[in-house]
Motif scaffolding. Structure first.
Motif, PDB file in Angstrom:
ATOM      1  N   LEU A  65       0.862  -1.172  -0.029  1.00 10.48           N
ATOM      2  CA  LEU A  65      -0.105   0.000   0.054  1.00 10.48           C
ATOM      3  C   LEU A  65       0.765   1.253   0.006  1.00 10.48           C
ATOM      4  CD1 LEU A  65      -2.966   1.045   0.231  1.00 10.48           C
ATOM      5  CD2 LEU A  65      -2.628   1.107   2.877  1.00 10.48           C
ATOM      6  N   GLY A  66       2.010   1.212   0.707  1.00 13.27           N
ATOM      7  CA  GLY A  66       2.750   2.438   0.735  1.00 13.27           C
ATOM      8  C   GLY A  66       3.563   2.641  -0.714  1.00 13.27           C
ATOM      9  N   SER A  70       5.076   4.763   5.530  1.00  9.42           N
ATOM     10  CA  SER A  70       5.440   3.533   4.917  1.00  9.42           C
ATOM     11  C   SER A  70       7.207   3.479   4.977  1.00  9.42           C
ATOM     12  CB  SER A  70       5.354   3.645   3.301  1.00  9.42           C
ATOM     13  OG  SER A  70       5.978   4.683   2.766  1.00  9.42           O
ATOM     14  N   TYR A  71       7.985   4.364   5.366  1.00  7.51           N
ATOM     15  CA  TYR A  71       9.260   4.018   5.166  1.00  7.51           C
ATOM     16  C   TYR A  71       9.871   3.219   6.352  1.00  7.51           C
ATOM     17  CZ  TYR A  71       9.882   7.650   2.061  1.00  7.51           C
ATOM     18  OH  TYR A  71       9.631   8.520   0.655  1.00  7.51           O
ATOM     19  N   PRO A  72       9.421   3.154   7.586  1.00  7.77           N
ATOM     20  CA  PRO A  72      10.103   1.970   8.401  1.00  7.77           C
ATOM     21  C   PRO A  72       9.626   0.600   8.146  1.00  7.77           C
ATOM     22  CG  PRO A  72       8.144   3.180   9.427  1.00  7.77           C
ATOM     23  CD  PRO A  72       8.635   4.095   8.185  1.00  7.77           C
ATOM     24  N   TYR A  73       8.584   0.470   7.352  1.00  5.20           N
ATOM     25  CA  TYR A  73       8.142  -0.714   7.007  1.00  5.20           C
ATOM     26  C   TYR A  73       9.047  -1.384   5.810  1.00  5.20           C
ATOM     27  CZ  TYR A  73       3.364   0.036   9.119  1.00  5.20           C
ATOM     28  OH  TYR A  73       2.460   0.211   9.820  1.00  5.20           O
ATOM     29  N   ALA A 108       2.956  -4.483  -6.698  1.00  2.22           N
ATOM     30  CA  ALA A 108       2.866  -2.823  -6.506  1.00  2.22           C
ATOM     31  C   ALA A 108       3.196  -2.121  -7.886  1.00  2.22           C
ATOM     32  CB  ALA A 108       3.680  -2.471  -5.412  1.00  2.22           C
ATOM     33  N   PHE A 109       4.331  -2.542  -8.447  1.00  3.14           N
ATOM     34  CA  PHE A 109       4.657  -2.097  -9.617  1.00  3.14           C
ATOM     35  C   PHE A 109       3.712  -2.359 -10.878  1.00  3.14           C
ATOM     36  CE2 PHE A 109       6.969  -1.919 -13.655  1.00  3.14           C
ATOM     37  CZ  PHE A 109       7.709  -0.956 -13.633  1.00  3.14           C
ATOM     38  N   LEU A 110       3.048  -3.542 -10.933  1.00  3.79           N
ATOM     39  CA  LEU A 110       2.196  -3.643 -11.827  1.00  3.79           C
ATOM     40  C   LEU A 110       0.805  -2.784 -11.730  1.00  3.79           C
ATOM     41  CD1 LEU A 110       2.219  -7.414 -12.269  1.00  3.79           C
ATOM     42  CD2 LEU A 110       3.383  -5.784 -13.743  1.00  3.79           C
TER      43      LEU A 110
END
Length: 293
Positions: free
Chosen positions: A84-85, A94-97, A144-146
């Protein structure tokens, strides 16, 4: 001079903050997520252990199913938030994930998890994860890229250039793993590890609610230093005079404190490395030619 206008939610003055208002409480809770995982796992493990301890030992198939479900309960939502991030263009929460996901995958490559059962597959004693450690992160990245193509990656580069503390926040996300490393071989440490992760979560909360760059990095540094100081005191007391079978000599609090201070100093240094990106941005902006009239 910077002034935050609470009516408009914007920063006014010569130097504007990258994000002109604090994160919402929903975003803040998401940003605290990686630091609530360990408490949730320890609490769930305690409840499950207590439940099975009060009953007769269940058959092995039931244990396999229960362990698989527990893995999915924690890994599934984590991977969903990870993706999702990405799709949303890597917002600040989203960065710490991604920080903890990448470092954990690197660590897991050379790790063995003997006895772990996952839907019928059992890991042996010398069965290293190897390339399989990257399967979850790789699947998230591909999906996520798709779904979003290249735009989130462009936003990632743009936002990191504008606010280097995001990269520090990603590094901050790996601190729960550092805490677990420091407490390796420590017995009955669950409650204290939970407390330390909650302290890290408070640092993340302050970071997400901060407006200015100096507030954000100070929040992360404070979270790290307070947590590490508390861990150092506990471990110095725990290891002082204690000797495990694998130790040549009894431990002492001085050596423990020195080791923790060295590791803590290294973590502080790594947390501040992204500031070089901020300095580079200042330099580029300074030498950039002014637009012609």
């Amino acid at each position: 001079m910077e002034n935050f206008n609470s009516a408009t939610g914007k920063t006014e003055g010569k130097i504007a903050s990258v994000e002109e208002k604090p994160a919402t409480w929903g975003e803040t809770l998401l940003g605290m997520g990686p630091f609530l995982i360990a408490p949730a796992i320890f609490i769930t493990g305690f409840l499950v252990t207590s439940l099975f301890g009060a009953l007769k030992p269940p058959p092995e198939p039931i244990l396999t199913i229960v362990s698989s479900i527990l893995v999915l309960i924690y890994v599934g939502p984590f991977l969903f938030v990870l993706g999702l991030g990405w799709v949303k263009g890597f917002p600040r929460w989203s960065y710490p994930y991604w920080g903890i996901a990448l470092l954990f995958s690197i660590w897991l490559m050379d790790a063995a998890t003997p006895g772990l059962r996952f839907f019928g597959y059992s890991f042996e004693h010398d069965d290293l994860w190897g390339w399989r450690a990257w399967i979850p992160v790789a699947l998230v990245a591909v999906v996520a890229f798709l779904l979003s193509r290249i735009r989130p990656l462009r936003l990632l580069a743009k936002r990191l250039w504008q606010d280097w503390t995001r990269l520090s926040f990603a590094i901050y996300g790996v601190l729960p793993l550092a805490v677990l490393l420091a407490f390796d071989e420590v017995h009955a440490e669950e409650a204290y590890v939970v407390a330390l992760n909650l302290l890290l979560g408070l640092g993340a909360l302050c970071y997400m609610r901060s407006i200015y760059t100096w507030q954000r990095i100070l929040s992360l540094l404070a979270g790290l230093l307070v947590t590490w100081a508390a861990a150092t005191v506990y471990l110095a007391i725990y290891w002082n005079g204690r000797q495990e079978p694998w130790m040549d000599n009894p431990g002492n609090w001085v050596d423990t404190a020195l080791w923790m201070n060295k590791l803590g100093g290294f973590l502080v240094l790594i947390l501040l490395v992204p500031a070089c990106l901020g300095l580079l941005r200042l330099f580029v902006n300074k030498i950039r030619p002014l637009p012609s009239a």
